[in-house]
Structure formats: C-alpha cells, structure tokens
Design an enzyme around this catalytic site. Structure first.
Site, mmCIF file in Angstrom:
data_model
loop_
_atom_site.group_PDB
_atom_site.id
_atom_site.type_symbol
_atom_site.label_atom_id
_atom_site.label_comp_id
_atom_site.label_asym_id
_atom_site.label_seq_id
_atom_site.Cartn_x
_atom_site.Cartn_y
_atom_site.Cartn_z
ATOM 1 N N CYS A 61 -20.949 9.080 30.872
ATOM 2 C CA CYS A 61 -20.519 7.687 30.738
ATOM 3 C C CYS A 61 -21.035 6.872 31.931
ATOM 4 C CB CYS A 61 -18.989 7.631 30.683
ATOM 5 S SG CYS A 61 -18.377 5.952 30.469
ATOM 6 N N CYS A 65 -15.080 4.910 36.647
ATOM 7 C CA CYS A 65 -13.626 5.115 36.767
ATOM 8 C C CYS A 65 -13.385 6.351 37.648
ATOM 9 C CB CYS A 65 -13.006 5.292 35.388
ATOM 10 S SG CYS A 65 -13.582 4.048 34.197
ATOM 11 N N CYS A 68 -12.154 9.896 36.408
ATOM 12 C CA CYS A 68 -12.607 10.419 35.118
ATOM 13 C C CYS A 68 -13.668 11.517 35.225
ATOM 14 C CB CYS A 68 -13.131 9.277 34.256
ATOM 15 S SG CYS A 68 -13.497 9.829 32.573
ATOM 16 N N CYS A 105 -6.585 10.598 16.956
ATOM 17 C CA CYS A 105 -7.123 9.630 17.915
ATOM 18 C C CYS A 105 -8.491 10.121 18.410
ATOM 19 C CB CYS A 105 -6.128 9.527 19.066
ATOM 20 S SG CYS A 105 -6.598 8.314 20.266
ATOM 21 N N CYS A 136 -6.697 6.255 15.084
ATOM 22 C CA CYS A 136 -6.740 5.568 16.378
ATOM 23 C C CYS A 136 -8.096 5.875 17.009
ATOM 24 C CB CYS A 136 -5.608 6.086 17.271
ATOM 25 S SG CYS A 136 -5.645 5.406 18.945
ATOM 26 N N CYS A 196 -2.710 0.017 21.419
ATOM 27 C CA CYS A 196 -2.207 1.125 22.249
ATOM 28 C C CYS A 196 -2.760 0.856 23.640
ATOM 29 C CB CYS A 196 -2.714 2.450 21.689
ATOM 30 S SG CYS A 196 -2.377 3.870 22.760
ATOM 31 N N ARG A 268 4.360 6.673 25.348
ATOM 32 C CA ARG A 268 3.733 7.985 25.174
ATOM 33 C C ARG A 268 3.667 8.750 26.496
ATOM 34 N NH1 ARG A 268 0.266 9.814 21.189
ATOM 35 N NH2 ARG A 268 0.234 7.712 20.339
HETATM 36 N N1 SAM Z 1 -14.299 5.422 27.564
HETATM 37 C C1 SAM Z 1 -13.226 4.725 26.982
HETATM 38 C C2 SAM Z 1 -12.504 3.848 27.965
HETATM 39 O O1 SAM Z 1 -12.378 4.217 29.106
HETATM 40 O O2 SAM Z 1 -12.052 2.793 27.571
HETATM 41 C C3 SAM Z 1 -12.227 5.597 26.264
HETATM 42 C C4 SAM Z 1 -11.832 6.955 26.808
HETATM 43 S S1 SAM Z 1 -10.971 6.976 28.341
HETATM 44 C C5 SAM Z 1 -11.062 8.649 28.754
HETATM 45 C C6 SAM Z 1 -9.287 6.631 27.918
HETATM 46 C C7 SAM Z 1 -8.249 6.625 29.012
HETATM 47 O O3 SAM Z 1 -7.919 7.943 29.365
HETATM 48 C C8 SAM Z 1 -8.578 5.958 30.324
HETATM 49 O O4 SAM Z 1 -8.476 4.571 30.277
HETATM 50 C C9 SAM Z 1 -7.512 6.553 31.235
HETATM 51 O O5 SAM Z 1 -6.342 5.755 31.213
HETATM 52 C C10 SAM Z 1 -7.233 7.916 30.602
HETATM 53 N N2 SAM Z 1 -7.735 9.002 31.467
HETATM 54 C C11 SAM Z 1 -9.019 9.366 31.616
HETATM 55 N N3 SAM Z 1 -9.143 10.363 32.509
HETATM 56 C C12 SAM Z 1 -7.897 10.639 32.955
HETATM 57 C C13 SAM Z 1 -7.371 11.557 33.909
HETATM 58 N N4 SAM Z 1 -8.149 12.372 34.594
HETATM 59 N N5 SAM Z 1 -6.037 11.572 34.098
HETATM 60 C C14 SAM Z 1 -5.236 10.739 33.402
HETATM 61 N N6 SAM Z 1 -5.682 9.840 32.512
HETATM 62 C C15 SAM Z 1 -6.992 9.776 32.274
HETATM 63 C C1 DTB Z 2 -4.676 7.736 26.957
HETATM 64 O O1 DTB Z 2 -3.993 6.845 27.497
HETATM 65 N N1 DTB Z 2 -4.707 9.001 27.361
HETATM 66 C C2 DTB Z 2 -5.624 9.763 26.552
HETATM 67 C C3 DTB Z 2 -6.031 8.744 25.468
HETATM 68 N N2 DTB Z 2 -5.453 7.543 25.920
HETATM 69 C C4 DTB Z 2 -7.416 8.622 25.037
HETATM 70 C C5 DTB Z 2 -6.734 10.355 27.347
HETATM 71 C C6 DTB Z 2 -6.260 11.249 28.434
HETATM 72 C C7 DTB Z 2 -7.454 11.851 29.062
HETATM 73 C C8 DTB Z 2 -7.071 12.893 30.035
HETATM 74 C C9 DTB Z 2 -8.227 13.481 30.734
HETATM 75 C C10 DTB Z 2 -9.219 14.210 29.883
HETATM 76 O O2 DTB Z 2 -8.871 14.846 28.881
HETATM 77 O O3 DTB Z 2 -10.394 14.165 30.240
HETATM 78 FE FE1 SF4 Z 3 -16.173 6.272 30.898
HETATM 79 FE FE2 SF4 Z 3 -14.174 7.812 31.664
HETATM 80 FE FE3 SF4 Z 3 -14.222 5.262 32.394
HETATM 81 FE FE4 SF4 Z 3 -13.799 5.890 29.801
HETATM 82 S S1 SF4 Z 3 -12.454 6.369 31.528
HETATM 83 S S2 SF4 Z 3 -15.147 4.297 30.617
HETATM 84 S S3 SF4 Z 3 -15.058 7.740 29.632
HETATM 85 S S4 SF4 Z 3 -15.706 6.836 33.008
#
Ligand code: SAM
Ligand code: DTB
Ligand code: SF4
Length: 354
Positions: A61, A65, A68, A105, A136, A196, A268
């Site tokens: 990606c 973030c 992530c 989802c 979703c 959501c 959630r």
């Molecule tokens: N890439 C898209 C975005 O960021 O909008 C969708 C997927 S992203 C992984 C969805 C959400 O997962 C993020 O906004 C964040 O709130 C949550 N998330 C991602 N990595 C995480 C982590 N290591 N721990 C907790 N929540 C996480």
């Molecule tokens: C949300 O708030 N939590 C989910 C979902 N929306 C997409 C994602 C959690 C991701 C946790 C880290 C991972 O699995 O990489």
């Molecule tokens: Fe990309 Fe992860 Fe950020 Fe979603 S949360 S935009 S997958 S870096």
C-alpha cells in the site's frame, strides 16, 4: 450521577471534548453502569453481531499509516497478494456463512480503488449479497461516483476509520488528511450506504485524543451505524512496533464512552482481541460492545479461533445476532430484529437462550 437514560431522547450530535473527558473521568463502576443503561435501552444486552473479514488485496500500500503491516514503506513479514479472483472471494464468503457469520467485510490495501478495479469489486459485492450475507467493504478513499457504484451493486456498509483525533492525526498518517477521511464518509452517506467508522487506540495518543476521536465520530450526523474500536496490534517493522501498551481499563473506558455517546450504533470490539483474555473481552461486552470480527484472521493479523469465541459466548450466555433483511435499520430509528438462526441453533453456535 443520574441513573436513567431516556431512550426516546434524540441522539446528541453536539458533544464537546470537555463533556467527553468528564465521561472518561467518571469512577469506573459509574461509567460501566451508565454504559449498561444506554446499552439495555437500545439493544438486547446478550446479543453480539459477528462479521468475517477477508483481505482481498494484501500489502504494497502506498500510504504511510504508522500502525499498518500493509504499508509498502515498512519492512514487515506479510505475504503481498494481488486483488483476489471473484470466485475465491465467494468461496471464502460461503465458508463464513457456514460458520455463522452474518456480514462479510472485504478489505483492500489501497489508498483508493482505481477505475479498473471497480468491475471486480462490484462483482464481489453482488456475489456475496446473493449468498444472503450483508456486505461491507473497506477500500480506502471513495469518490462520489465510486460510492454510488458500490451502493448500486448492493454494498450495505462501507468501513472507513477516522483512526485517531484530528490533533494526533499527523503523528500517524501524512499521506491523506483528516478532511479526506471525512469527505469519504460524506460520499458513503450521500450514496445511501451505512457507515462503519471508528478508530485505533494504543497508538501512543493522549487521553484527550481518545475523547476527541469519539467526539468527531459522535458528532457525525447521522452517527455511524457501526463503530469499530481497534486496540493497536503492534506489528514488527512498523514505526509503532514498540509503543507503550494502553492500560486495559482505558480501553474498556473507550468502549463504554462510545456506547454512551452513540447509543444506537453497534460498537465493535475490533482488532486486538487475540491479545485479550476472556475476562477483558467480557468487560468490553459489559461496557456495551456488541459486535466482533469472527474468524481466525483479521486482514493480516491473528484473531481468536472460532471455537474459542463459541466457548466464550457459551460461558457468557451470549447469542449471535441475525438481521431480518426486510427491516430498515436506518441509524436514528434502528429497528434491528434479532433472532437465532437455525444454523446458530446447530452445534456451530451455542444458543444460550435454548
Ligand atoms: N486501506 C484501507 C484504508 O486504510 O482505508 C482499508 C484497510 S485498513 C487496514 C482498515 C483499518 O484497519 C485502518 O483504518 C485501521 O483503523 C485498522 N488497522 C489497520 N492496521 C491495524 C493494526 N495494526 N492495529 C489495529 N488496527 C489496525
Ligand atoms: C477495522 O476497524 N478493523 C478491521 C476492519 N476495520 C477492516 C481491520 C483490523 C486490521 C488489523 C490488522 C491486520 O489484520 O492487519
Ligand atoms: Fe494502506 Fe494500511 Fe493505511 Fe489502509 S491502513 S491505507 S492498508 S497503509
């Protein structure tokens, strides 16, 4: 402290951070009691909605973030994958349904979907919907047109988190702005989909940031139907891999305050359950969490095994929620009807009421 909550009172959209800090500062037992009152006014307290997550496009990606695993900027141990084939997604959805999930989802590691991706993701939505599941997606930022296209394909919910407070935001993400996120939520809402939106705690933010995040979410009008509260999953290789743990009581307080501020929304208990013991999760349900991700994987991180969740629900007398799809559950007049499905009465799910 007043001991009653008037369920006929309109949902409040003009919270100040100061008011929210006062909620956080209540004695723990008073806060939990207030949250339970709000919960019981609006929901069956012994029912939890379960959704299954699938990563339809993993890693690489372009966004930064800092929490992530999927950002191309950090060296993390994940298997990157291209956009999944539609048939493979539908196989996973059928399996999720067979395991008792009511919502599927689909998440993609994108800044935003490209036009060439849209035919594939809309086919996924149509196929999952045809299986009788709620749909979703979380694909990053959406334009007005993309939101309409997804809505027309039958997408029920779009997940797009605010992640943290506006004040802390630049410490966590620099490649898209807070306003970009709010604009996507406006596009989702205008297209007629359910929202959501929630955030992550344990990012090294201050207590005031958690109050400020919840203020942003609750002041959306209408409020999001679903509010994921994620506990940071610390991922090796990301800038937040070694951040200090958030005290578990502070996490439970977040759930309770979200429940009080957004009384008609599903709150959630989202990422981070794998690191929580049963008692901690039970406290979160008591604080008003009534939705979880179900299945042994989130997007890239581990989630509790399904049999562990079934065992916990059995111990707590919790049933899983099914939604009669004929009922309109628009947010301000949520009329969620819940019942145990035949499937959940089978040995896949324990029916605590049975
Ligand atoms: N890439 C898209 C975005 O960021 O909008 C969708 C997927 S992203 C992984 C969805 C959400 O997962 C993020 O906004 C964040 O709130 C949550 N998330 C991602 N990595 C995480 C982590 N290591 N721990 C907790 N929540 C996480
Ligand atoms: C949300 O708030 N939590 C989910 C979902 N929306 C997409 C994602 C959690 C991701 C946790 C880290 C991972 O699995 O990489
Ligand atoms: Fe990309 Fe992860 Fe950020 Fe979603 S949360 S935009 S997958 S870096």
């Amino acid at each position: 402290m007043a001991n009653t909550i008037d369920s006929s009172a309109p949902v409040k959209h003009n919270w100040t951070v100061e008011e929210v800090n006062h909620l956080f500062a209540l004695p723990f037992n008073d806060l939990m009691f207030k949250a339970q009152l709000a919960h019981r006014e609006n929901f069956n307290p012994n029912e939890v909605q379960v959704s299954t997550l699938l990563s339809i496009k993993t890693g690489a990606c372009p966004e930064d973030c800092k929490y992530c695993s999927q950002s191309a900027r950090y060296k993390t141990d994940i298997d990157k994958e291209r956009l999944m084939e539609v048939d493979k997604v539908l196989e996973a959805a059928a399996q999720a349904k067979a395991q008792g999930s009511t919502r599927f989802c689909m998440g993609a590691a994108w800044r935003n979907p490209k036009e060439r991706d849209m035919p594939y993701v809309t086919d996924m939505v149509k196929g999952v919907k045809a299986l009788g599941l709620e749909t979703c997606m979380t694909l990053g930022m959406l334009s007005e047109d993309q939101a309409s296209t997804l809505q027309e394909a039958g997408l029920d919910y779009y997940n797009h988190n605010l992640d943290t407070s506006p004040e802390h935001y630049n410490q966590i993400i620099t490649t898209r702005s807070y306003q970009d996120r709010l604009d996507t939520l406006t596009n989702v809402r205008s297209a007629g989909m359910k929202v959501c939106s929630g955030g992550i705690v344990g990012l090294g933010e201050q207590a005031n940031d958690r109050a400020s995040l919840l203020t942003q979410l609750a002041n959306l009008s209408p409020q999001p139907e679903s509010v994921p509260i994620n506990m940071l999953v610390k991922v090796d290789g990301t800038p937040l891999a070694d951040v200090a743990d958030l005290d578990e009581f502070d996490f439970i307080r977040c759930i309770a305050v979200a429940r009080i501020m957004m009384p008609k929304s599903h709150v959630r208990l989202s990422a981070g359950r794998e690191a929580m013991n049963e008692q901690m999760q039970a406290m979160c349900f008591l604080a008003g969490a009534n939705s979880i991700f179900y299945g042994c994987k989130l997007l890239t991180a581990a989630n509790p095994e399904t049999n562990q969740d079934i065992a916990l629900f059995k111990k707590l007398g919790i049933n899983t929620e099914t939604i009669d799809s004929s009922v309109d559950d628009s947010v301000e007049a949520a009329t969620l009807r819940t019942k145990m499905s035949d499937q959940q009465n089978s040995d896949l799910f324990y029916n605590a009421a049975g």
